[in-house]
Structures are given as structure tokens and as C-alpha cells.
Design an enzyme around this catalytic site. Structure first.
Site, PDB file in Angstrom:
ATOM      1  CD  GLU A  12      -8.537  -9.003  -4.056  1.00 39.15           C
ATOM      2  OE1 GLU A  12      -7.625  -9.228  -3.442  1.00 39.15           O
ATOM      3  OE2 GLU A  12      -9.331  -8.501  -3.322  1.00 39.15           O
ATOM      4  CG  ASN A  62      -3.886  -2.388   7.234  1.00 40.10           C
ATOM      5  OD1 ASN A  62      -3.036  -1.977   5.513  1.00 40.10           O
ATOM      6  ND2 ASN A  62      -4.719  -3.187   7.749  1.00 40.10           N
ATOM      7  CE  LYS A 110      -3.944  -2.353   2.031  1.00 41.73           C
ATOM      8  NZ  LYS A 110      -4.852  -2.301   3.806  1.00 41.73           N
ATOM      9  CE1 TYR A 145      -9.474  -3.149   0.169  1.00 39.01           C
ATOM     10  CE2 TYR A 145      -8.454  -0.743  -1.001  1.00 39.01           C
ATOM     11  CZ  TYR A 145      -7.941  -2.318  -0.220  1.00 39.01           C
ATOM     12  OH  TYR A 145      -7.582  -2.353   0.216  1.00 39.01           O
ATOM     13  CG  HIS A 158      -5.036  -6.283  -0.381  1.00 43.79           C
ATOM     14  ND1 HIS A 158      -6.347  -6.543   0.028  1.00 43.79           N
ATOM     15  CD2 HIS A 158      -5.437  -6.949  -1.138  1.00 43.79           C
ATOM     16  CE1 HIS A 158      -7.021  -6.965  -0.559  1.00 43.79           C
ATOM     17  NE2 HIS A 158      -5.975  -7.756  -1.287  1.00 43.79           N
TER      18      HIS A 158
HETATM   19  P1  RTP Z   1      -6.346  -5.989   3.287  1.00 37.97           P
HETATM   20  O1  RTP Z   1      -8.036  -6.100   2.398  1.00 37.97           O
HETATM   21  O2  RTP Z   1      -6.297  -5.096   2.333  1.00 37.97           O
HETATM   22  O3  RTP Z   1      -5.886  -7.099   3.005  1.00 37.97           O
HETATM   23  O4  RTP Z   1      -6.874  -6.076   4.953  1.00 37.97           O
HETATM   24  P2  RTP Z   1      -7.767  -6.668   5.749  1.00 37.97           P
HETATM   25  O5  RTP Z   1      -8.950  -7.634   4.899  1.00 37.97           O
HETATM   26  O6  RTP Z   1      -7.022  -7.682   6.840  1.00 37.97           O
HETATM   27  O7  RTP Z   1      -8.908  -5.686   6.290  1.00 37.97           O
HETATM   28  P3  RTP Z   1     -10.110  -5.392   5.378  1.00 37.97           P
HETATM   29  O8  RTP Z   1     -11.600  -5.641   6.779  1.00 37.97           O
HETATM   30  O9  RTP Z   1     -10.721  -5.759   4.008  1.00 37.97           O
HETATM   31  O10 RTP Z   1     -10.114  -3.766   5.460  1.00 37.97           O
HETATM   32  C1  RTP Z   1     -10.131  -3.406   3.859  1.00 37.97           C
HETATM   33  C2  RTP Z   1      -8.718  -2.549   5.238  1.00 37.97           C
HETATM   34  O11 RTP Z   1      -9.463  -1.211   4.901  1.00 37.97           O
HETATM   35  C3  RTP Z   1      -8.960  -0.866   6.004  1.00 37.97           C
HETATM   36  N1  RTP Z   1      -9.656  -0.488   7.445  1.00 37.97           N
HETATM   37  N2  RTP Z   1      -9.616   0.277   7.916  1.00 37.97           N
HETATM   38  N3  RTP Z   1     -10.643   2.560   9.971  1.00 37.97           N
HETATM   39  C4  RTP Z   1     -11.002   0.804  10.107  1.00 37.97           C
HETATM   40  O12 RTP Z   1     -11.738   0.415  10.791  1.00 37.97           O
HETATM   41  C5  RTP Z   1     -10.332   0.447   9.231  1.00 37.97           C
HETATM   42  N4  RTP Z   1     -10.820  -0.881   8.655  1.00 37.97           N
HETATM   43  C6  RTP Z   1      -9.952  -1.706   7.065  1.00 37.97           C
HETATM   44  C7  RTP Z   1      -7.297  -1.377   6.016  1.00 37.97           C
HETATM   45  O13 RTP Z   1      -6.482  -0.676   5.116  1.00 37.97           O
HETATM   46  C8  RTP Z   1      -8.038  -2.161   5.311  1.00 37.97           C
HETATM   47  O14 RTP Z   1      -7.154  -3.236   5.917  1.00 37.97           O
HETATM   48 MG    MG Z   2     -10.335  -7.688   2.900  1.00 34.52          MG
END
Ligand code: RTP
Ligand code: MG
Length: 138
Positions: A126, A112, A9, A49, A115
């Protein structure tokens, strides 16, 4: 053999973590079969997204993901979706296991570093969002 999409990212690229992330993949025996550096447009980020479009953090996430260049990769290997998620660590770096990318380098639940696709169906969607077949070399 499985494939998954990995993104470094904008925060990870800005912190010069491209080599660090790639080293972890290669050390784990994961093969990189496609890679490019690019800057997402707003509509590309929104499409990527789309599953999160009703979430309260969506607008902020799109601003962040378009704020600077990213590196997109297709990873290949046995069980690579789960292996990559394990190397990444939990979404919230505070809950991520010791030694994971997010635990070591993330500063924020949003910023973070990486991804990774979370299932075979999302991986297919994706990978297709970022690469065409000619760009993937096994
Ligand atoms: P990713 O899709 O980026 O691999 O991350 P992930 O599955 O671990 O998390 P996901 O629930 O899919 O969320 C996508 C990305 O959104 C951002 N996020 N911000 N502010 C918040 O509460 C929040 N929660 C998620 C993070 O960049 C997360 O990786
Ligand atoms: Mg995710």
C-alpha cells in the site's frame, strides 16, 4: 521501526477531520513520514482494493473512494500497524471501541473515515501504491 499506510477517506476529508486524525497520530507518538492530498482515479482505487474485488461491496467501495479527495500518509513507529488500527477502531463503527476515530466520526460501515494497513505485507504494498522513496522523509 515499522511503517504503515493511513488514508483519510473522502468522508473524513469532507467532514474537515484531517487535523483531528493527524492530532491523534501525533498525540500517540506516531511520526508522519509522508503525506499528500489527492483524488483517486477508478483504476487507482481498484488497484489499491484489489484484495476485495470479489466482495459484494467492491463497486460501492470504489465509487465511494473516488467520490472526493483523500489524504494519504505513511506513518512510522514501533508497532505502528497495530497502534494505528487501535486508534481507528473496528471496520463497523457500531462495533468500534469508545474513543476510536470510527466510533466517534463514522456514520456508515463503508464511510468509516480512515483506512490503515492490516499487516507488514499489505503495508509495503500500500505504501508503494501511493509513494515513491523520495517522498518518504524519516
Ligand atoms: P480499511 O481496509 O479501509 O482500513 O478497513 P478495514 O480493514 O477495517 O476493512 P476491510 O474489511 O478491509 O474493508 C475495506 C473497506 O470496505 C468498506 N466495507 N464496506 N458494505 C460493507 O459491508 C463493507 N464492508 C467493508 C469499508 O470502507 C472498509 O473500511
Ligand atoms: Mg482492510
Amino acid at each position: 521501526m515499522e511503517r504503515t499506510l493511513s488514508l483519510i477517506k473522502p468522508d473524513g476529508v469532507a467532514k474537515n477531520l484531517i487535523g483531528e486524525v493527524i492530532k491523534r497520530f501525533e498525540t500517540a507518538g506516531i511520526k508522519i513520514v509522508a503525506m499528500k492530498k489527492m483524488q483517486l482515479t477508478k483504476s487507482q482505487a481498484e488497484g489499491f482494493y484489489a484484495v476485495h474485488k470479489e466482495r459484494p461491496f467492491f463497486g460501492s467501495l470504489i465509487d465511494f473512494m473516488t467520490s472526493g479527495p483523500i489524504v494519504a500518509m505513511v506513518l512510522e513507529g514501533d508497532d505502528v500497524i497495530a497502534k494505528n488500527r487501535k486508534l481507528m477502531g473496528a471496520t463497523n463503527f457500531k462495533e468500534a471501541e469508545e474513543g476510536t476515530i470510527r466510533r466517534e466520526f463514522a456514520t456508515d460501515i463503508e464511510k468509516n473515515v480512515v483506512h490503515g494497513s492490516d499487516a507488514p505485507e499489505t503495508a509495503a504494498f500500500e505504501i508503494n501504491h501511493f509513494f515513491n522513496n523520495m517522498e518518504i522523509v524519516g
